[in-house]
Write a protein that holds these residues in place. Structure first.
Motif, mmCIF file in Angstrom:
data_model
loop_
_atom_site.group_PDB
_atom_site.id
_atom_site.type_symbol
_atom_site.label_atom_id
_atom_site.label_comp_id
_atom_site.label_asym_id
_atom_site.label_seq_id
_atom_site.Cartn_x
_atom_site.Cartn_y
_atom_site.Cartn_z
ATOM 1 N N ASP A 35 0.733 -1.113 -0.205
ATOM 2 C CA ASP A 35 0.296 0.206 0.479
ATOM 3 C C ASP A 35 0.966 1.036 0.437
ATOM 4 O O ASP A 35 1.619 1.216 1.118
ATOM 5 C CB ASP A 35 -0.766 -0.430 1.399
ATOM 6 N N SER A 36 1.369 1.970 -1.198
ATOM 7 C CA SER A 36 2.347 2.582 -1.146
ATOM 8 C C SER A 36 1.353 4.411 0.037
ATOM 9 O O SER A 36 2.273 5.175 0.128
ATOM 10 C CB SER A 36 2.420 3.069 -2.208
ATOM 11 N N GLY A 37 -0.097 4.394 -0.447
ATOM 12 C CA GLY A 37 -0.423 5.552 0.358
ATOM 13 C C GLY A 37 0.279 5.484 1.629
ATOM 14 O O GLY A 37 0.404 6.471 2.524
ATOM 15 N N ALA A 38 0.102 3.871 2.141
ATOM 16 C CA ALA A 38 0.585 3.807 3.419
ATOM 17 C C ALA A 38 1.900 4.681 3.607
ATOM 18 O O ALA A 38 2.081 5.117 4.953
ATOM 19 C CB ALA A 38 0.586 2.715 4.092
ATOM 20 N N MET A 39 3.385 4.457 2.782
ATOM 21 C CA MET A 39 4.304 5.451 2.932
ATOM 22 C C MET A 39 4.328 6.791 3.440
ATOM 23 O O MET A 39 5.015 6.962 4.279
ATOM 24 C CB MET A 39 5.518 4.593 2.489
ATOM 25 N N TYR A 40 3.519 7.378 2.121
ATOM 26 C CA TYR A 40 3.616 8.955 2.216
ATOM 27 C C TYR A 40 2.934 9.251 3.788
ATOM 28 O O TYR A 40 2.925 10.355 4.401
ATOM 29 C CB TYR A 40 2.593 8.774 1.529
ATOM 30 N N ARG A 41 1.150 8.178 4.620
ATOM 31 C CA ARG A 41 1.472 7.996 5.726
ATOM 32 C C ARG A 41 2.412 8.477 6.814
ATOM 33 O O ARG A 41 2.335 9.066 7.795
ATOM 34 C CB ARG A 41 0.394 7.658 5.924
ATOM 35 N N ALA A 42 2.946 7.096 6.570
ATOM 36 C CA ALA A 42 4.506 7.783 7.473
ATOM 37 C C ALA A 42 4.714 8.194 7.842
ATOM 38 O O ALA A 42 5.509 8.826 9.276
ATOM 39 C CB ALA A 42 5.306 6.340 7.385
ATOM 40 N N VAL A 114 10.267 13.279 -1.073
ATOM 41 C CA VAL A 114 10.093 13.085 -0.200
ATOM 42 C C VAL A 114 9.567 11.942 -1.682
ATOM 43 O O VAL A 114 9.807 10.651 -0.948
ATOM 44 C CB VAL A 114 8.509 13.299 -0.123
ATOM 45 N N ARG A 115 8.705 12.054 -2.477
ATOM 46 C CA ARG A 115 8.679 11.381 -3.792
ATOM 47 C C ARG A 115 9.442 10.671 -4.093
ATOM 48 O O ARG A 115 9.274 9.169 -4.222
ATOM 49 C CB ARG A 115 7.831 11.664 -4.669
ATOM 50 N N ALA A 116 10.983 11.008 -4.642
ATOM 51 C CA ALA A 116 12.053 10.246 -5.283
ATOM 52 C C ALA A 116 12.387 9.357 -3.702
ATOM 53 O O ALA A 116 12.263 8.430 -4.496
ATOM 54 C CB ALA A 116 12.527 11.001 -5.314
ATOM 55 N N GLY A 135 -2.123 2.725 -5.178
ATOM 56 C CA GLY A 135 -1.498 4.309 -5.812
ATOM 57 C C GLY A 135 -2.208 4.928 -6.511
ATOM 58 O O GLY A 135 -2.840 5.024 -6.645
ATOM 59 N N ARG A 136 -1.028 6.606 -6.832
ATOM 60 C CA ARG A 136 -1.179 7.151 -7.607
ATOM 61 C C ARG A 136 -0.432 7.411 -8.833
ATOM 62 O O ARG A 136 -0.751 7.581 -10.230
ATOM 63 C CB ARG A 136 -2.023 8.357 -7.327
ATOM 64 N N ASP A 137 1.001 6.339 -8.674
ATOM 65 C CA ASP A 137 1.497 6.865 -9.931
ATOM 66 C C ASP A 137 2.639 5.713 -9.513
ATOM 67 O O ASP A 137 3.883 5.511 -10.271
ATOM 68 C CB ASP A 137 3.076 7.891 -9.411
ATOM 69 N N ILE A 138 2.186 3.894 -9.749
ATOM 70 C CA ILE A 138 3.034 3.296 -9.686
ATOM 71 C C ILE A 138 2.969 2.646 -11.095
ATOM 72 O O ILE A 138 3.946 2.142 -11.395
ATOM 73 C CB ILE A 138 1.535 1.487 -8.630
ATOM 74 N N THR A 192 -3.676 16.824 -10.679
ATOM 75 C CA THR A 192 -3.660 18.253 -10.648
ATOM 76 C C THR A 192 -1.861 18.830 -9.137
ATOM 77 O O THR A 192 -1.307 20.061 -10.471
ATOM 78 C CB THR A 192 -4.689 19.351 -10.036
ATOM 79 N N ARG A 193 -1.471 18.384 -8.820
ATOM 80 C CA ARG A 193 -0.488 18.476 -8.542
ATOM 81 C C ARG A 193 0.640 18.248 -9.156
ATOM 82 O O ARG A 193 0.596 17.797 -10.206
ATOM 83 C CB ARG A 193 0.406 18.291 -6.775
ATOM 84 N N GLU A 194 1.675 19.396 -8.956
ATOM 85 C CA GLU A 194 2.770 19.110 -10.240
ATOM 86 C C GLU A 194 3.684 17.848 -10.418
ATOM 87 O O GLU A 194 4.126 17.687 -11.328
ATOM 88 C CB GLU A 194 4.375 20.169 -10.010
HETATM 89 O O1 DC Z 1 -4.422 5.850 -1.136
HETATM 90 P P1 DC Z 1 -4.022 6.839 0.308
HETATM 91 O O2 DC Z 1 -5.663 7.836 1.018
HETATM 92 O O3 DC Z 1 -3.740 6.597 1.493
HETATM 93 O O4 DC Z 1 -3.143 7.548 -0.130
HETATM 94 C C1 DC Z 1 -2.495 8.883 1.022
HETATM 95 C C2 DC Z 1 -2.054 10.109 0.117
HETATM 96 O O5 DC Z 1 -0.729 9.512 -0.731
HETATM 97 C C3 DC Z 1 -3.096 10.515 -1.322
HETATM 98 O O6 DC Z 1 -2.572 12.030 -0.243
HETATM 99 C C4 DC Z 1 -2.267 10.067 -2.105
HETATM 100 C C5 DC Z 1 -0.917 10.148 -1.617
HETATM 101 N N1 DC Z 1 -0.403 8.988 -2.712
HETATM 102 C C6 DC Z 1 0.514 9.870 -3.343
HETATM 103 O O7 DC Z 1 0.528 10.772 -3.757
HETATM 104 N N2 DC Z 1 0.984 8.481 -4.490
HETATM 105 C C7 DC Z 1 0.809 7.117 -4.159
HETATM 106 N N3 DC Z 1 1.246 6.482 -4.990
HETATM 107 C C8 DC Z 1 -0.113 6.467 -2.700
HETATM 108 C C9 DC Z 1 -0.501 7.567 -2.168
#
Ligand code: DC
Length: 230
Positions: A35-42, A114-116, A135-138, A192-194
């Protein structure tokens, strides 16, 4: 002959059931689910604990400087039959789902550094394949070469209704209209984020699950995986 193990990338809007599908598919094929979102959450939880977010503003330089100190892992919890997220050795699975993190994760997830770092760790996790990552960018950034890419979506009204039902079932009093506004707002921010906006990879298959049950979705995805590995 053993079947080839592939990478399955699942992207899509928030609250459209991506992780439910991803988990079920991973269990079906004995793959690792991430769950890649969990990583941004952490990372967001780490930033909150170090007082690096004030009124929604992230102290970016300080957070970027501390990135080498952030270690995120997933460990399987056999009691719950699912993976928990660990931040520097501590189980933070519950805390990263709570409001303070949910409210602050969007700005943290827009920071390029952070993303990198997250993408680097995600690519490392996928190096042996046999992985389902949502995720969003997998499919676009993390694994552009993934053998199977899915883009999951459902109408905003249906996603809001599902979220409403979920929260109501937990005993929370919530307003459907507010939830719908929040869904629309998050769609807007994510797309819409960059840095790495949410978009469908050209070769992704669209799964609109507005009118599908979980079983129908799983059957659909399993067929697509089998086409790839046979
Ligand atoms: O899927 P989620 O709601 O747990 O994601 C948490 C946040 O992380 C949400 O703001 C989108 C972002 N996210 C991201 O930018 N890229 C990913 N691969 C996964 C999540």
């Amino acid at each position: 002959m053993t079947q080839p193990r592939i990478i399955i990338a699942i992207d899509g809007h928030s609250s459209c059931g991506k992780s439910t599908i991803a988990k079920a598919v991973a269990a079906r094929f004995g793959y690792v689910f991430i769950d890649s979102g969990a990583m941004y959450r952490a990372v967001t939880l780490f930033a909150l604990r170090h007082n690096l977010i004030e009124n929604g503003i992230v102290k970016e330089r300080e957070l970027i400087g501390l990135l080498p100190e952030i270690k995120i892992e997933f460990r399987f919890n056999s009691e719950k039959q699912k993976s928990d997220t660990y931040l520097n050795g501590e189980n933070v699975e519950d805390e990263i789902r709570q409001l303070p993190v949910s409210q602050n994760v969007s700005p943290v997830a827009t920071i390029a550094e952070v993303r990198a770092e997250m993408v680097r760790q995600q690519q490392e996790m996928g190096k042996n394949k046999g992985i389902v990552m949502d995720g969003r960018d997998i499919g676009t950034v993390v694994f552009p070469e993934a053998e199977l890419k899915l883009f999951v979506t459902a109408s905003p009204e249906i996603r809001a209704q599902r979220r409403f039902d979920e929260l109501t079932a937990k005993g929370e009093t919530v307003s459907y209209d507010e939830i719908l506004q929040n869904v629309l707002e998050r769609d807007h921010i994510d797309s819409t984020r960059e840095t790495s906006p949410l978009r469908k990879a050209e070769d992704a298959l669209v799964l609109d699950n507005s009118n599908m049950t979980r079983e129908e979705q799983l059957k659909w995805v399993v067929e697509k995986v089998e086409e790839k590995i046979h």
